[in-house]
Design a protein around this motif. Structure first.
Motif, short mmCIF file in Angstrom:
data_model
loop_
_atom_site.label_atom_id
_atom_site.label_comp_id
_atom_site.label_asym_id
_atom_site.label_seq_id
_atom_site.Cartn_x
_atom_site.Cartn_y
_atom_site.Cartn_z
N LEU A 151 0.80 -1.21 0.00
CA LEU A 151 0.00 0.00 0.00
C LEU A 151 0.84 1.28 0.00
O LEU A 151 0.50 2.25 -0.69
CB LEU A 151 -0.96 0.00 1.20
CG LEU A 151 -2.04 1.09 1.18
CD1 LEU A 151 -2.85 1.03 -0.10
CD2 LEU A 151 -2.95 0.92 2.40
N GLY A 152 1.93 1.29 0.73
CA GLY A 152 2.78 2.48 0.75
C GLY A 152 3.33 2.79 -0.62
O GLY A 152 3.31 3.95 -1.08
N MET A 153 3.83 1.77 -1.31
CA MET A 153 4.37 1.94 -2.66
C MET A 153 3.26 2.35 -3.64
O MET A 153 3.45 3.23 -4.48
CB MET A 153 5.02 0.64 -3.13
CG MET A 153 5.58 0.68 -4.55
SD MET A 153 6.12 -0.95 -5.08
CE MET A 153 4.54 -1.82 -5.16
N LEU A 154 2.10 1.72 -3.52
CA LEU A 154 0.99 2.04 -4.41
C LEU A 154 0.55 3.49 -4.24
O LEU A 154 0.23 4.17 -5.22
CB LEU A 154 -0.19 1.11 -4.13
CG LEU A 154 0.01 -0.37 -4.48
CD1 LEU A 154 -1.18 -1.19 -3.98
CD2 LEU A 154 0.21 -0.56 -5.97
N THR A 155 0.54 3.97 -3.01
CA THR A 155 0.18 5.36 -2.76
C THR A 155 1.18 6.30 -3.41
O THR A 155 0.80 7.28 -4.07
CB THR A 155 0.12 5.63 -1.24
OG1 THR A 155 -0.84 4.75 -0.64
CG2 THR A 155 -0.27 7.08 -0.96
N GLU A 156 2.46 5.99 -3.27
CA GLU A 156 3.51 6.82 -3.88
C GLU A 156 3.38 6.82 -5.40
O GLU A 156 3.44 7.87 -6.04
CB GLU A 156 4.88 6.27 -3.48
CG GLU A 156 6.05 7.03 -4.06
CD GLU A 156 7.38 6.39 -3.69
OE1 GLU A 156 8.37 6.66 -4.40
OE2 GLU A 156 7.43 5.62 -2.71
N TRP A 157 3.15 5.65 -5.99
CA TRP A 157 3.02 5.56 -7.45
C TRP A 157 1.73 6.22 -7.93
O TRP A 157 1.69 6.83 -8.99
CB TRP A 157 3.06 4.10 -7.89
CG TRP A 157 4.42 3.48 -7.80
CD1 TRP A 157 5.55 4.04 -7.28
CD2 TRP A 157 4.79 2.16 -8.24
NE1 TRP A 157 6.60 3.15 -7.37
CE2 TRP A 157 6.17 2.00 -7.95
CE3 TRP A 157 4.09 1.11 -8.82
CZ2 TRP A 157 6.85 0.83 -8.25
CZ3 TRP A 157 4.77 -0.06 -9.13
CH2 TRP A 157 6.14 -0.20 -8.84
#
Length: 285
Positions: A151-157
């Motif tokens: 989720l953290g990476m998805l939010t950043e992307w």
């Protein structure tokens, strides 16, 4: 030419069922918005209707704040722009608020000057459709479903995608909540290299009666040029077609012809153009 307004979005869906199913890839935004609010009563901020001639639809419209007003018409229908002009005058005279416009080029060109105010174009897109997948070259790695730990990476992307695609910066919380829902529904796909590094993203979060919508296609700049996005999108298409969907559809930025060619190589074809305009705040009703 007659304007017909509906009491509920469900009434709009039922009365225009034939039209919506025949052109469902082109009308997917209007149809999706109506389905999301099907049990509610219409009001100026949730307004669905059509212009018709001899009982046949010329122009379908849906105003679902805070989203744009969406317009749809039969491809090549020569009277549809006139209906868009009449709609613009009606909305303006009635004091009905819109935040922007989403429609094909000829409808935008008819609506915008009749409505007045200052609009700026966010994106010009092509609606593309794939019915038969052409297998792409395989890149090293595989596609997997995203999990809560991503989720953290998805939010950043997701934030990077918004900045790049529509030049806007939504709140981190908004994007995080959106992707949290997508992950829970298992509609987010990641391409992962053999060492476990995720390098590309795509989502399939718009289910259509006969098709599947693909969105949020994003690869960080440092991982571009290796076919990861093409493989991710192809995997979604492969899965959805195997499940019985007749087609997959996505929106491609006209300003990015490379993406257009990449998708054409795996079987996508341009169906219709679609422009997204925002009304400048000082010109709102």
């Amino acid at each position: 030419m007659k304007c017909k307004l509906y009491q509920t979005p469900q009434d709009f869906l039922e009365d225009n069922r034939g039209f919506l199913l025949k052109y469902e890839a082109a009308v997917q935004l209007n149809m999706g918005n109506a389905q999301s609010h099907s049990g509610e009563a219409c009001h100026p901020g949730l307004l669905f209707g059509r212009y018709e001639e001899q009982g046949e639809p010329l122009l379908l419209f849906g105003n679902t704040l805070p989203w744009n007003l969406c317009l749809n018409a039969v491809p090549g229908e020569t009277h549809a722009p006139a209906a868009a002009t009449e709609l613009a005058k009606h909305l303006k005279q009635s004091g009905i608020v819109i935040h922007g416009l989403n429609a094909r080029k000829d409808l935008c060109e008819a609506f915008l000057p009749a409505y007045g105010g200052t609009f700026h174009m966010r994106t010009g897109m092509d609606v593309m459709v794939l019915e038969v997948l052409i297998e792409p070259p395989r890149a090293p790695g595989h596609v997997r479903k995203a999990v809560p730990a991503d989720l953290g990476m998805l939010t950043e992307w997701g934030l990077a995608f918004q900045r790049e695609a529509v030049h806007e910066s939504p709140s981190e919380k908004e994007i995080q909540e959106k992707f949290s829902q997508y992950v829970e529904k298992e509609t987010v796909y990641l391409f992962e290299q053999p060492d476990g590094t995720a390098v590309s993203l795509a989502a399939s979060n718009r289910a259509l009666p006969h098709g599947a919508g693909i969105s949020w296609v994003y690869t960080p700049p440092e991982h571009r040029g290796h076919g990861y996005a093409q493989c991710t999108v192809a995997e979604i298409c492969r899965e959805k077609l195997a499940e019985g969907k007749k087609y997959c559809t996505l929106f491609v930025d006209k300003a990015n012809p490379i993406s257009n060619k990449i998708y054409q190589k795996i079987g996508f074809q341009i169906l219709e153009d679609c422009f997204d305009y925002k009304l400048n705040e000082e010109d709102g009703v």
